[in-house]
Design an enzyme around this catalytic site. Structure first.
Site, PDB file in Angstrom:
ATOM      1  N   TYR A 203       0.815  -1.296  -0.027  1.00 29.09           N
ATOM      2  CA  TYR A 203       0.095  -0.095   0.010  1.00 29.09           C
ATOM      3  C   TYR A 203       0.846   1.269  -0.064  1.00 29.09           C
ATOM      4  O   TYR A 203       0.402   2.216  -0.837  1.00 29.09           O
ATOM      5  CB  TYR A 203      -0.935   0.029   1.064  1.00 29.09           C
ATOM      6  CG  TYR A 203      -2.019   1.049   1.266  1.00 29.09           C
ATOM      7  CD1 TYR A 203      -3.023   1.044   0.382  1.00 29.09           C
ATOM      8  CD2 TYR A 203      -1.680   2.095   1.834  1.00 29.09           C
ATOM      9  CE1 TYR A 203      -4.107   1.949   0.331  1.00 29.09           C
ATOM     10  CE2 TYR A 203      -2.787   3.199   1.732  1.00 29.09           C
ATOM     11  CZ  TYR A 203      -3.904   3.198   1.147  1.00 29.09           C
ATOM     12  OH  TYR A 203      -4.943   4.107   0.905  1.00 29.09           O
TER      13      TYR A 203
HETATM   14  N1  LIG Z   1     -10.430   6.249   3.754  1.00 27.97           N
HETATM   15  C1  LIG Z   1      -9.273   6.805   3.947  1.00 27.97           C
HETATM   16  O1  LIG Z   1      -8.781   7.046   5.215  1.00 27.97           O
HETATM   17  C2  LIG Z   1      -7.978   7.053   2.988  1.00 27.97           C
HETATM   18  C3  LIG Z   1      -6.693   7.255   3.153  1.00 27.97           C
HETATM   19  C4  LIG Z   1      -5.715   7.523   2.397  1.00 27.97           C
HETATM   20  C5  LIG Z   1      -5.997   7.150   1.048  1.00 27.97           C
HETATM   21  N2  LIG Z   1      -7.150   6.892   0.536  1.00 27.97           N
HETATM   22  C6  LIG Z   1      -7.474   6.394  -0.590  1.00 27.97           C
HETATM   23  O2  LIG Z   1      -8.832   6.817  -1.293  1.00 27.97           O
HETATM   24  C7  LIG Z   1      -9.272   6.172  -2.110  1.00 27.97           C
HETATM   25  C8  LIG Z   1     -10.797   5.904  -1.694  1.00 27.97           C
HETATM   26  O3  LIG Z   1     -10.950   5.281  -0.510  1.00 27.97           O
HETATM   27  P1  LIG Z   1     -12.124   5.087   0.284  1.00 27.97           P
HETATM   28  O4  LIG Z   1     -11.932   4.995   1.761  1.00 27.97           O
HETATM   29  O5  LIG Z   1     -13.076   6.056  -0.323  1.00 27.97           O
HETATM   30  O6  LIG Z   1     -12.859   3.351  -0.099  1.00 27.97           O
HETATM   31  P2  LIG Z   1     -14.181   2.874  -0.278  1.00 27.97           P
HETATM   32  O7  LIG Z   1     -13.834   1.517  -0.001  1.00 27.97           O
HETATM   33  O8  LIG Z   1     -15.160   3.574   0.596  1.00 27.97           O
HETATM   34  O9  LIG Z   1     -14.660   3.209  -1.857  1.00 27.97           O
HETATM   35  C9  LIG Z   1     -13.895   2.516  -2.700  1.00 27.97           C
HETATM   36  C10 LIG Z   1     -14.667   2.376  -3.958  1.00 27.97           C
HETATM   37  O10 LIG Z   1     -13.719   2.022  -4.954  1.00 27.97           O
HETATM   38  C11 LIG Z   1     -14.306   0.685  -5.696  1.00 27.97           C
HETATM   39  N3  LIG Z   1     -13.375  -0.045  -6.348  1.00 27.97           N
HETATM   40  C12 LIG Z   1     -12.378  -0.673  -5.471  1.00 27.97           C
HETATM   41  N4  LIG Z   1     -11.562  -1.250  -6.451  1.00 27.97           N
HETATM   42  C13 LIG Z   1     -11.967  -0.903  -7.567  1.00 27.97           C
HETATM   43  C14 LIG Z   1     -11.502  -1.376  -8.861  1.00 27.97           C
HETATM   44  N5  LIG Z   1     -10.507  -2.393  -8.951  1.00 27.97           N
HETATM   45  N6  LIG Z   1     -12.377  -1.179 -10.260  1.00 27.97           N
HETATM   46  C15 LIG Z   1     -13.380  -0.129  -9.906  1.00 27.97           C
HETATM   47  N7  LIG Z   1     -13.867   0.341  -8.643  1.00 27.97           N
HETATM   48  C16 LIG Z   1     -13.155  -0.303  -7.710  1.00 27.97           C
HETATM   49  C17 LIG Z   1     -15.246   0.028  -4.330  1.00 27.97           C
HETATM   50  O11 LIG Z   1     -16.255  -0.862  -5.260  1.00 27.97           O
HETATM   51  C18 LIG Z   1     -15.824   1.047  -3.782  1.00 27.97           C
HETATM   52  O12 LIG Z   1     -16.950   1.621  -4.231  1.00 27.97           O
HETATM   53  C19 LIG Z   1      -8.435   4.818  -2.372  1.00 27.97           C
HETATM   54  O13 LIG Z   1      -7.564   5.015  -3.348  1.00 27.97           O
HETATM   55  C20 LIG Z   1      -7.737   4.767  -0.965  1.00 27.97           C
HETATM   56  O14 LIG Z   1      -6.385   4.099  -1.097  1.00 27.97           O
HETATM   57  C21 LIG Z   1      -8.401   6.814   1.548  1.00 27.97           C
END
Ligand SMILES: NC(=O)c1ccc[n+]([C@@H]2O[C@H](COP(=O)([O-])OP(=O)(O)OC[C@H]3O[C@@H](n4cnc5c(N)ncnc54)[C@H](O)[C@@H]3O)[C@@H](O)[C@H]2O)c1
Length: 261
Positions: free
Chosen positions: A168
């Site tokens: 990650y």
């Molecule tokens: N939430 C946090 O604290 C956080 C922190 C740092 C970075 N991020 C990054 O932000 C982004 C979103 O995170 P989130 O927490 O909103 O996640 P989440 O799980 O709430 O939403 C992610 C969405 O992406 C979709 N998805 C996942 N893999 C996919 C694929 N291969 N093709 C198409 N759709 C796909 C899932 O179905 C889901 O609807 C990610 O890249 C994550 O690494 C999140």
């Protein structure tokens, strides 16, 4: 002022029409069915953009599209895995039918705790953002104005925080590097920037809030709380927008000060 009352796990929502987007232009948001992606899609809809919501979970994309249409814009939900090259090309063809695809938010990616082989997870997380972006430039290069990719403070401003799986932080550092490379190509069209969230409240992270590692993390965040997804979405929308016209190649932490504490 916020234009609606905050709900549990939802942050304030602001009127961002002054950012300079032209009504009806299209933003494609990968992973737009949940969390940060959905909040970004709805913020874009409030700014008058048409939204193409790409998500591997069809029902989730449909629901975001329903909420975006209720805000008065066109919305196209598409079900695909961004790791599937052929599906990505098909999705670009479908999204072009919605209008000029000027904006892209590369948000979809595997959760930090996903277990599996390091190299394939790295390729999935970082390679998918490159694949989607290359498809955009090949199919919509004339329209492409700005892209924002979701990195993380993990791998960029710290070793990994609560992250247990090494792919990650490695992938998130690769994404930041890719964005910097992209920002130096094509004379700034598109502008390319990255967002580095710390801990944001989304369906992915809310179930982990009781975990001792997450509770300990809260004590290290100067603001003493996680971000609402809407707070990350506001930063994404700003970097994406014409209002950020001279910002190119930036990696913006949205972390309540965690990375500098
Ligand atoms: N939430 C946090 O604290 C956080 C922190 C740092 C970075 N991020 C990054 O932000 C982004 C979103 O995170 P989130 O927490 O909103 O996640 P989440 O799980 O709430 O939403 C992610 C969405 O992406 C979709 N998805 C996942 N893999 C996919 C694929 N291969 N093709 C198409 N759709 C796909 C899932 O179905 C889901 O609807 C990610 O890249 C994550 O690494 C999140």
């Amino acid at each position: 002022m916020p234009d609606s009352a905050p709900l549990p796990f939802h942050g304030p929502v602001y009127d961002m029409r002054a950012l300079g987007f032209a009504a009806g232009e299209v933003v494609v948001i990968t992973g737009g069915g949940s969390g940060i992606g959905r909040a970004t899609a709805l913020a874009a809809a409030r700014s008058g953009l048409a939204v193409a919501i790409w998500d591997v979970t069809g029902d989730a994309a449909d629901e975001t599209a329903r909420q975006a249409r209720a805000l008065g814009v066109a919305a196209l939900p598409l079900t695909l895995d961004v790791a599937d090259g052929a599906a990505v090309i098909t999705a670009w063809e479908a999204s072009r039918a919605l209008g000029h695809c000027r904006y892209l938010v590369n948000n979809a990616g595997p959760a930090s705790g996903t277990s599996g082989e390091f190299a394939s997870l790295l390729a999935h997380a970082a390679g998918s953002m490159e694949r989607v972006t290359t498809g955009w430039l090949e199919r919509c290069g004339e329209d492409a104005a700005s892209v924002v990719c979701l990195a993380s403070i993990a791998g960029n401003f710290q070793g990994g925080g609560t992250t247990l799986q090494p792919f990650y932080p490695a992938a998130k550092a690769a994404i930041a590097g890719y964005v910097r490379w992209l920002a130096t190509r094509h004379g700034g069209r598109p502008r390319a920037n990255a967002i580095a969230p710390g801990l944001a409240l989304t369906p992915r992270t809310i179930p982990l809030l009781e975990h001792p590692l997450v509770a300990e993390t809260m004590t290290r965040i100067p603001m003493g709380r996680a971000a609402f997804a809407e707070e990350v979405a506001s930063a994404i929308l700003f970097l994406l927008s014409p209002a950020a016209s001279y910002i190119n190649g930036a990696l913006l932490p949205v972390d309540g000060g965690w990375s500098i504490a």
